[in-house]
Design an enzyme around this catalytic site. Sequence first.
Site, mmCIF file in Angstrom:
data_model
loop_
_atom_site.group_PDB
_atom_site.id
_atom_site.type_symbol
_atom_site.label_atom_id
_atom_site.label_comp_id
_atom_site.label_asym_id
_atom_site.label_seq_id
_atom_site.Cartn_x
_atom_site.Cartn_y
_atom_site.Cartn_z
ATOM 1 N N ALA A 180 46.343 36.744 37.057
ATOM 2 C CA ALA A 180 44.896 36.787 36.840
ATOM 3 C C ALA A 180 44.518 38.172 36.339
ATOM 4 O O ALA A 180 45.275 39.120 36.504
ATOM 5 C CB ALA A 180 44.163 36.478 38.143
ATOM 6 N N MET A 181 43.331 38.265 35.722
ATOM 7 C CA MET A 181 42.861 39.556 35.205
ATOM 8 C C MET A 181 41.429 39.773 35.668
ATOM 9 O O MET A 181 40.587 38.882 35.578
ATOM 10 C CB MET A 181 42.973 39.561 33.665
ATOM 11 C CG MET A 181 42.357 40.774 33.003
ATOM 12 S SD MET A 181 43.201 42.322 33.454
ATOM 13 C CE MET A 181 41.894 43.507 33.168
ATOM 14 N N GLU A 182 41.184 41.018 36.138
ATOM 15 C CA GLU A 182 39.942 41.298 36.870
ATOM 16 C C GLU A 182 38.738 41.652 36.004
ATOM 17 O O GLU A 182 37.816 42.312 36.493
ATOM 18 C CB GLU A 182 40.204 42.459 37.828
ATOM 19 C CG GLU A 182 40.375 43.850 37.170
ATOM 20 C CD GLU A 182 41.829 44.237 36.935
ATOM 21 O OE1 GLU A 182 42.682 43.344 36.870
ATOM 22 O OE2 GLU A 182 42.103 45.446 36.808
ATOM 23 N N GLU A 209 45.926 49.279 41.543
ATOM 24 C CA GLU A 209 46.729 48.100 41.876
ATOM 25 C C GLU A 209 47.250 48.122 43.311
ATOM 26 O O GLU A 209 47.290 47.096 43.972
ATOM 27 C CB GLU A 209 47.881 47.939 40.877
ATOM 28 C CG GLU A 209 47.410 47.677 39.453
ATOM 29 C CD GLU A 209 46.469 46.476 39.347
ATOM 30 O OE1 GLU A 209 46.379 45.680 40.289
ATOM 31 O OE2 GLU A 209 45.794 46.361 38.294
ATOM 32 N N HIS A 239 42.357 39.740 45.455
ATOM 33 C CA HIS A 239 42.848 40.920 44.724
ATOM 34 C C HIS A 239 41.905 41.241 43.562
ATOM 35 O O HIS A 239 41.426 42.366 43.420
ATOM 36 C CB HIS A 239 44.266 40.612 44.211
ATOM 37 C CG HIS A 239 44.885 41.685 43.379
ATOM 38 N ND1 HIS A 239 45.899 42.482 43.845
ATOM 39 C CD2 HIS A 239 44.648 42.118 42.117
ATOM 40 C CE1 HIS A 239 46.257 43.336 42.904
ATOM 41 N NE2 HIS A 239 45.507 43.136 41.843
ATOM 42 N N GLU A 240 41.611 40.222 42.758
ATOM 43 C CA GLU A 240 40.790 40.464 41.564
ATOM 44 C C GLU A 240 39.351 40.819 41.959
ATOM 45 O O GLU A 240 38.703 41.621 41.303
ATOM 46 C CB GLU A 240 40.798 39.243 40.635
ATOM 47 C CG GLU A 240 42.188 38.730 40.237
ATOM 48 C CD GLU A 240 43.105 39.789 39.662
ATOM 49 O OE1 GLU A 240 42.614 40.803 39.131
ATOM 50 O OE2 GLU A 240 44.345 39.619 39.754
HETATM 51 ZN ZN LIG Z 1 45.282 44.118 40.033
#
Ligand SMILES: [Zn+2]
Length: 896
Positions: free
Chosen positions: A292-294, A350, A327-328
Amino acid sequence: MAPVTQSSYVSDPSKLDLDLTRLPKLVVPKRYELKIDAYPDKCQYSGTVNIRVFFNGQGISIVWLHSVRLTIQEASIRFSSFSLPVKASEIISVPSKECIGIKFSCPIENGERAWLSIRFKGKISNGLEGFFSNPYVNKQGEKCLGAATMFAATEARTCFPCFDEPEFKAVFALEITVAPHLTTISNMPIMDTKTERLKNGQVRKTDYFEWTREMSTYLVCFVIGEYEYLETKTRDGRVVVRVYTPWGQREQGRFGLDVGRKSLEFFNDYFGRRYPLPKMDLVALSRLSVGAMENWGVITCRETGLITDLDKANPATLQSIATLIAHEISHQWFGNLVTMKWWDGLYLNEGFATLMQYMCIDSIYPEFRVFDRFCSDTVIPALGMDALQHSHPIEMPLENTSGISQMFDKITYCKGASVMFMLHEFIGADNFKNAIQEYMHQFSYDNATTEDLWHYLSVASGKNVDEIMLPWIRELGFPLVQVQYKFRDGAAFLELFQERFAGTSHHLRPTIWSIPLKGVYVNNRNELVTFEVLFDKSSIEIQLKDFDVTDPKCWVKLNPRLSGFYRVQYGETLFKKISDNLSNEHLTAIDRMSIFEDQVAMVLSEGGSSIRVLQMVAIFKDFETNAMVWKSVCRILQQFRTLTWSNEDLANSFEEFCLQTLRPVLDNLGYHVKSNETHNDTLLRSVLFTRLADLGDQNVQALAKDMFQQHIDETFLIPRGMKEAVFRAVMETATQTTFQQMLMLYRNYELAEDRVGVLHALGCAQDPNILSQALNFAVSPEVQPQESITVLIAASSTRHGHKMMWQFFTLNLDVILERYLGGLFLLGKLLRSVCECFTDHDSFREVEAFFAQNMYKFQGEEHLVEQAREHVELNVHWRDKDSANVQYFLESYFNA
Ligand SMILES: [Zn+2]
């Protein structure tokens, strides 16, 4: 008439009078108006970007910014709304620096403000980065092409000309023009939509998005396609949360929606600042290089990372989805609101988000017990990788962008999170949280460095965090703490020494770490005593009160809950005490797993023997019921198996040991899912079933075949958590008919999660003819790159498949590299797994020769090859030193 803009190329940037490794700070962007006119079906788009820039230097005549593979059609500058735009006299292209220079005939004064306008054209790529194609199935069931963006780390420049460094924060207004049936999603809500009919009769729709807040270019995102969505709001009613899914899968987005909303609420409290945007979208994409990308306000996920059937899902899948989303969402503050100044601080983003994903899910879904998983999936892999000579310090100087992709690895994520957790435990949860809130307050909409964070952590805790953390982040590797029992003048002591954990990195200089060391022991009154010390010299002594080494109930354990990033080696006496008490109620599952994993690590370095490890496995058989401990044991047994594969008798005898160990545990648990059983039990069954099938257990294989046939006949629903295990078991002994049935399932399954389960199983085929068909299927266009890798990895790990997979890898290297090079984590995973099962000298020589010959093809990723090569070297070393011990253990086990 204005003169035609000239363009020129600079192939050797050393001829320029400035170093373009980082953009000069003489021109600073403040606002972007970005217009994109996209035709995803034709993979084409055109665009205009107007950038509000401030000039910070005297007599600037060239504006340098990033642009890669774009056709620049026109560039001009306008100093006020009343003045006419001045056309650029020349566009200088410096491909090796991914920059263009826009030159104006008259120098621009210091303090000027202007709008820089650039018209450009580009291609929607077929890769997984920048602005890329994203296939989807529409409401009518037709296959169509949409598109999406993934700009981390330095790919925004491949989509539009920009100042593509995290420190150049600006606000963005996007306008996206597409065919009217398409949905567009971006960082902010749509504020207006207009449609118009072009002269050629075509109808086009433009969505106008609200201005963003100040943000870095790598967080800009837009998605084009046809989606369904579910919607909710946060408790305070301020933020609209949506999950966008492919048509027909809306309800399977409900769990993701729930996690999204609850995580936002958790972090609103944790960071002490409310999420600043009005909406939070989570979009499931069919193709994405990362889980996934935040992107701020619009998190893109792989379908497997967001969509699941809550009633049928494996608990492991639910945990993965929950931690991924958390996390995202934590990045929306830590990363997006406060951003690292430069990519060398990536671990701050991260590592922190990785730790927070567990803290958040532990708080909102305590029944998942995700901290067990933190140890098995984060701390232990980080220790494993950081023992390699080809590891790297968490923070290292990064002079240019070519090294950025190397930072996206287990060291940055997992070691980053592990040392952050150690610090959290050392200074206390409240101090840690207060410091983070202060840091957020201080640097919102701005950038920060590691030193800034350490400063606030030091102030909040009154401890010198800066100094303590230095070796943990600037040095490769971690300490080994050796502990011996001493009895002197009528008192019991622990004698502790620290040195660098050797692995293969013997050549590195000695380092002393400041270790926040914790320990527990049970004294002769059966009380649990804890102790804590900052271990910052080469050796220390700790006195144990009321500790009687001859009393069977007394034992000592260092590093409880695995909160410190180090290995522990117990002397003979202490090891005997703790292994006799493994089932003691005061030892948690994490403690048992960490004692076990430390022993395994010691085998790979000089100080340990496989016998201790296998003895522990035999002890676990009698009482252990924790799924994470068994997952760790099964992984290690698999690693041991590979040592024996070149000796048929030894291999068979070892497999018999594994069967005799695992079978009774599954017998006790039961082969069928019970109603209302715990997540742990469901997970444990899935772990044991898979491993036993892999070992050829007759009962398991028969049961799996039965379940599979009924599944094909649609008379039976394979229970929660068992589908993948059943598929794998069936594929082990698959015939051509089974293989075709699997392909049919793959093609018919709507959920990506189910398709990935099939792919995993395909790689387990033992029949060489079927495996070969499975491998070719994996790299066919029918399978998305991020999913196909599961077939290749599965094939690499089996006794019958790993050599064939290596052959396939060497023969198809070019096809494989085209798929995975630049895909952040994918290539590293693949390289490691294709080499992992080689343990003999001949294979090592073959691997070495192949990589030496082909190293030039791995440009920018050479370190991944070195890491994979080093794994084989370690295996060979281990086999030489220890296979006699394994043989000895098995003989005495079976003769006992
Ligand atoms: Zn991340």
